[in-house]
Design a protein around this motif. Structure first.
Motif, short mmCIF file in Angstrom:
data_model
loop_
_atom_site.label_atom_id
_atom_site.label_comp_id
_atom_site.label_asym_id
_atom_site.label_seq_id
_atom_site.Cartn_x
_atom_site.Cartn_y
_atom_site.Cartn_z
N TYR A 1 0.82 -1.20 0.00
CA TYR A 1 0.00 0.00 0.00
C TYR A 1 0.87 1.26 0.00
N TRP B 1 -2.63 7.63 1.21
CA TRP B 1 -3.08 6.37 1.80
C TRP B 1 -2.96 6.44 3.31
N LYS C 1 -5.41 4.04 5.59
CA LYS C 1 -5.67 2.65 5.96
C LYS C 1 -6.85 2.15 5.16
N ARG C 2 -7.02 0.83 5.17
CA ARG C 2 -8.17 0.21 4.50
C ARG C 2 -9.40 0.47 5.34
N TYR D 1 -13.81 0.81 4.83
CA TYR D 1 -14.97 0.78 3.95
C TYR D 1 -16.19 0.34 4.75
N ASN E 1 -10.39 3.65 -1.46
CA ASN E 1 -11.07 2.53 -0.81
C ASN E 1 -12.23 2.03 -1.65
N LEU F 1 -10.54 -0.08 -4.34
CA LEU F 1 -10.08 -1.36 -3.79
C LEU F 1 -11.26 -2.31 -3.58
N SER F 2 -12.37 -1.79 -3.06
CA SER F 2 -13.55 -2.63 -2.83
C SER F 2 -14.08 -3.19 -4.14
N ILE G 1 -4.63 -4.39 -6.29
CA ILE G 1 -4.16 -3.23 -5.52
C ILE G 1 -3.52 -2.18 -6.43
#
Length: 314
Positions: free
Chosen positions: A154, A165, A167-168, A170, A182, A185-186, A234
């Protein structure tokens, strides 16, 4: 009595799963059958889809599908997946292309024994860490290595693309609540899950019998998809976020589709699953055996005997 209607194609006439178009996503359209193709009709017109070369059909909101279309999809060994808008939900899928249960039995045997399950999990991580020896690592050590690896990826992608960036993060209930990266990515991961899921069920494996993931009906899907995120979804998601697209979800799905065009990913996914579950067998032999429509009877040991036979007579 002869069954009315056109007979289904024989298995050798069907296109093998690794040679098929990965997936087609449809929404707000009517899906019907015309000869040996399915049609998708909306306000823009009608398109014909050669179903024999289709891996999986993703049906989004507003789609209606006829009985004849589902018959053709089933006869052609194509998977059908009902999904939510922008692919963020998974509801159901259709039948398997495989006739043999060999891979399924191997999967169940491996996941039911702690030592063999750990061995498969180590091999999965070894496929992601090609330069490291994972043979003596525990699951806790493997998870730690994977977590550090993903965080590094990441950070590297953020530096490469200039996309901030943190953090992940969602919300499964609200796709639009996430920031563009995000969201991308989802959408990318969900598209990947759909394709991997279609390969798993086409091979006759269980999506729920995972080796690293557990307790979910798609545990094995997540296991296999994790093999490809670092090199596929990614980087692709960061590229989409960097372009500042208005429709992040749609743009990401199309990018995943384009990345998988040509069938190389499907072929690789099939080979990886066969390698993990039947590591000592030739991939060509496995594919041929999965296509055999043979019913055997368990003989109480490791042996099987032919079915369709009357036993116990003179």
């Amino acid at each position: 009595m002869k069954i009315p209607g056109a007979p289904p194609p024989s298995l050798p006439e069907l296109v093998r799963v690794e040679d098929r178009v990965s997936f087609i996503y449809l929404e707000r359209s009517v899906v019907h059958r015309e000869s040996n193709a399915i049609t998708a009709t909306d306000e823009r017109g009608t398109v014909h889809i050669p179903v024999a070369s289709l891996g999986t059909l993703l049906l989004g909101p507003g789609t209606r599908v006829s009985h004849h279309a589902m018959m053709l999809l089933a006869e052609s060994g194509s998977s059908v997946v009902w999904v939510g808008e922008q692919g963020v939900r998974y509801y159901a899928h259709g039948r398997s292309l495989a006739r043999s249960s060999r891979l399924l039995e191997a999967q169940a045997k491996l996941v039911s024994n702690q030592n063999s399950r750990l061995a498969v999990a180590r091999e999965m991580y070894a496929m992601r860490f090609p330069d490291e020896n994972t043979s003596g690592l525990t699951m806790q050590q493997l998870r730690g290595k994977e977590g550090a690896r993903v965080r590094a990826i990441y950070r590297a992608e953020s530096q490469r693309t200039g996309v901030p960036w943190d953090k992940r993060s969602y919300d499964v209930e609200d796709f639009s609540a996430g920031d563009p990266i995000n969201q991308a990515l989802s959408a990318a991961h969900t598209s990947l899950y759909g394709v991997v899921h279609s390969v798993i069920v086409a091979l006759g494996c269980s999506p729920g019998l995972g080796f690293v993931h557990t307790g979910h009906v798609r545990s094995f899907v997540y296991d296999i998809a994790d093999l490809y995120k670092a090199e596929l979804t990614i980087p692709l998601a960061f590229d989409i976020a960097a372009e500042q697209m208005m429709d992040v979800g749609g743009s990401t799905r199309r990018a995943v589709r384009d990345a998988m065009y040509g069938g190389a990913f499907l072929k690789r996914c099939v080979a990886d699953i066969q390698h993990l579950l039947l590591p000592d067998d030739d991939a060509e032999d496995v594919s041929e055996e999965l296509a055999e429509d043979v019913v055997l009877l368990w003989d109480g040991t490791k042996r099987a005997v032919p079915g369709g036979t009357s036993y116990g007579g003179d």
